[in-house]
Design an enzyme around this catalytic site. Structure first.
Site, PDB file in Angstrom:
ATOM      1  N   GLY A  34       1.461  -3.461  11.287  1.00  0.00           N
ATOM      2  CA  GLY A  34       0.311  -3.769  10.450  1.00  0.00           C
ATOM      3  C   GLY A  34       0.646  -4.788   9.392  1.00  0.00           C
ATOM      4  O   GLY A  34       1.699  -5.442   9.434  1.00  0.00           O
ATOM      5  N   GLY A  35      -0.251  -4.920   8.418  1.00  0.00           N
ATOM      6  CA  GLY A  35      -0.076  -5.935   7.399  1.00  0.00           C
ATOM      7  C   GLY A  35       1.130  -5.691   6.515  1.00  0.00           C
ATOM      8  O   GLY A  35       1.691  -6.624   5.953  1.00  0.00           O
ATOM      9  N   ASP A 152      -5.713   1.806   0.541  1.00  0.00           N
ATOM     10  CA  ASP A 152      -5.836   1.170   1.864  1.00  0.00           C
ATOM     11  C   ASP A 152      -6.334   2.183   2.878  1.00  0.00           C
ATOM     12  O   ASP A 152      -5.771   2.334   3.966  1.00  0.00           O
ATOM     13  CB  ASP A 152      -4.492   0.587   2.302  1.00  0.00           C
ATOM     14  CG  ASP A 152      -4.629  -0.362   3.495  1.00  0.00           C
ATOM     15  OD1 ASP A 152      -5.737  -0.898   3.698  1.00  0.00           O
ATOM     16  OD2 ASP A 152      -3.633  -0.562   4.209  1.00  0.00           O
TER      17      ASP A 152
END
Length: 453
Positions: A34-35, A152
């Site tokens: 992921g990021g 998030d």
């Protein structure tokens, strides 16, 4: 917490070449990317248990003598203090030698994420939506009381275990990764489809941002649609989030009960001051519609696992040489986690992405080793993990050893046993029948050649 123990070099290699903890955490497979970084399933050789190891590449090179590192330590310690079944357990925090990349060692969940569950479900029944939302509310409440914000909240960070328990992951990490990544690369780390408008605008998010994330996840669950549609352009999503906001459900009676869609609309308000902020009030509303929701989740998860195992067994008949080339960067990701791909309801799966990669690196010798490991998983009751492992072992055996080799036949036997235990009895019988025919044919050949078995 494990202090500032460092990860040395020379440890076992992960498929993309990354080295993890020397002499302790043996990487087994890539779970996601992921990021903020990558996550591996690993074997803790010191304590003989499976764990998840997250390598925070977004904050690589922090160093220990700066404000960002101190913030990381504070966040990790705060997370470690949260003792709640709805928050993933943090076991340890470490830093890689050389790169200065933080690593987190966490509890390995035995289910799947909401992002993995939704493609097959399309949309969840209202009771299941309430059950998931209740779990999120309880976890957020525990974290907020401990002084930790999530920052998030999105489907890939919402785990659902086999017994229907909701567990949140990546608490408090988005702030660290987001600030460091913006400083170093100018790229915003986050998921605009589920990110509160104030966070997108650069303001420091408060608890209201987490409640927005809850509303956005509920929007997805009840409608089967992303909050801002299937758009993948980050700029377009940001523009819609800051202008029109999440489309209201009040005028869509087919979406669900009016009280539930009204709650979702309130949680997704652009102005954080207008969102519900009393966890007890939110929880009381959700409890009214959650009856039977947990069992519905368990049924959906079991069906998803069963159908995935059946697909993997069927896909195993495809020769390795007929599979296209893939890289590790393409494996084990979901469009919802990455906001990429043309169809958010058909993410890459183990059978059509990861399997190709493992096929390229697995030999007949380590296939036998993994087959034995899968058999041990079955004996320990970890049927889903065994089925996933065999979904890559069987194609290797078929391609490298042939359909009549003992290792191939034994692997298919264990694969059939997994199918049976996952409830796919007809498919298990069909596979066992094929194995039996091969065994009989092999025996007849040996006897015809005057050989003894």
């Amino acid at each position: 917490m494990g202090g500032r123990e460092r990860v040395g070099s020379g440890g076992p290699e992960v498929p993309d070449g990354r080295t993890l903890i020397v002499g302790r955490y043996r990487p087994l497979r890539l779970l996601g990317r992921g990021g903020m970084g990558v996550v591996y399933e690993a074997d803790d050789t010191r304590l003989d248990r499976r764990v998840a190891v997250k390598v925070l590449t977004a904050v690589e090179g922090l160093g220990e003598d700066n404000e960002e590192w101190d913030r990381f330590v504070r966040e990790a310690r705060a997370l470690a203090r949260i003792d709640h079944p709805g928050v993933v357990t943090l076991y340890d925090s470490l830093v890689e030698t050389g790169t200065g990349t933080p690593c987190l060692v966490m509890q390995l969940l035995d289910g799947m994420s909401l992002a993995d569950l939704m493609p097959a479900a399309r949309r969840l029944p209202a009771a299941a939506v309430c059950a998931v939302a209740l779990g999120i509310v309880d976890a957020l409440t525990a974290a907020h009381e401990a002084g930790v914000l999530h920052r998030d909240l999105k489907p890939s960070n919402v785990g659902i275990t086999r017994d229907g328990r909701v567990v949140l992951q990546d608490f408090g990490l988005a702030r660290l990764a987001g600030e460091a990544a913006i400083t170093r690369t100018g790229v915003v780390v986050g998921t605009p489809q589920f990110m509160a408008p104030e966070a997108i605008s650069g303001a420091r998010p408060g608890p209201a941002a987490d409640w927005y994330g809850l509303g956005a996840c509920m929007y997805l669950m009840i409608t089967g649609e992303m909050p801002f549609g299937g758009a993948t352009d980050v700029g377009a999503i940001v523009e819609r989030a800051l202008s029109d906001g999440v489309p209201r459900l009040g005028g869509r009676p087919e979406a669900g009960p009016a009280w539930l869609t009204s709650l979702i609309d309130d949680l997704c308000e652009k102005d954080p001051a207008r969102r519900p902020h009393d966890p007890k009030a939110i929880r009381d509303l959700l409890e009214t519609g959650a009856e039977g929701g947990t069992q519905a989740l368990v049924d959906l998860l079991n069906r998803n696992v069963r159908e995935g195992a059946v697909r993997a067994a069927l896909d195993a008949s495809v020769p390795a040489e007929e599979l296209p080339e893939y890289t590790w960067e393409q494996a084990d990701t979901t469009p919802w986690a990455q906001e990429a791909g043309p169809d958010p309801f058909h993410p890459a799966t183990l059978s059509d992405a990861t399997r190709r990669i493992v096929l390229a690196t697995m030999t007949a010798r380590n296939a036998l080793s993994r087959q034995r490991e899968a058999a041990n998983l079955v004996l320990r009751g970890q049927v889903r993990e065994a089925a996933e492992m065999l979904s890559v072992v069987v194609p290797v055996c078929l391609s490298s050893l042939g359909p009549d080799h003992p290792t191939t036949l034994t692997s298919q036997y264990w694969q059939a046993l997994c199918l049976a235990r996952l409830g796919a009895g007809a498919e298990a019988l069909e596979l066992l029948s094929r194995v039996n025919k091969r065994v009989v044919g092999r025996t007849d050949n040996d006897e015809g050649n005057g050989q003894r078995r």
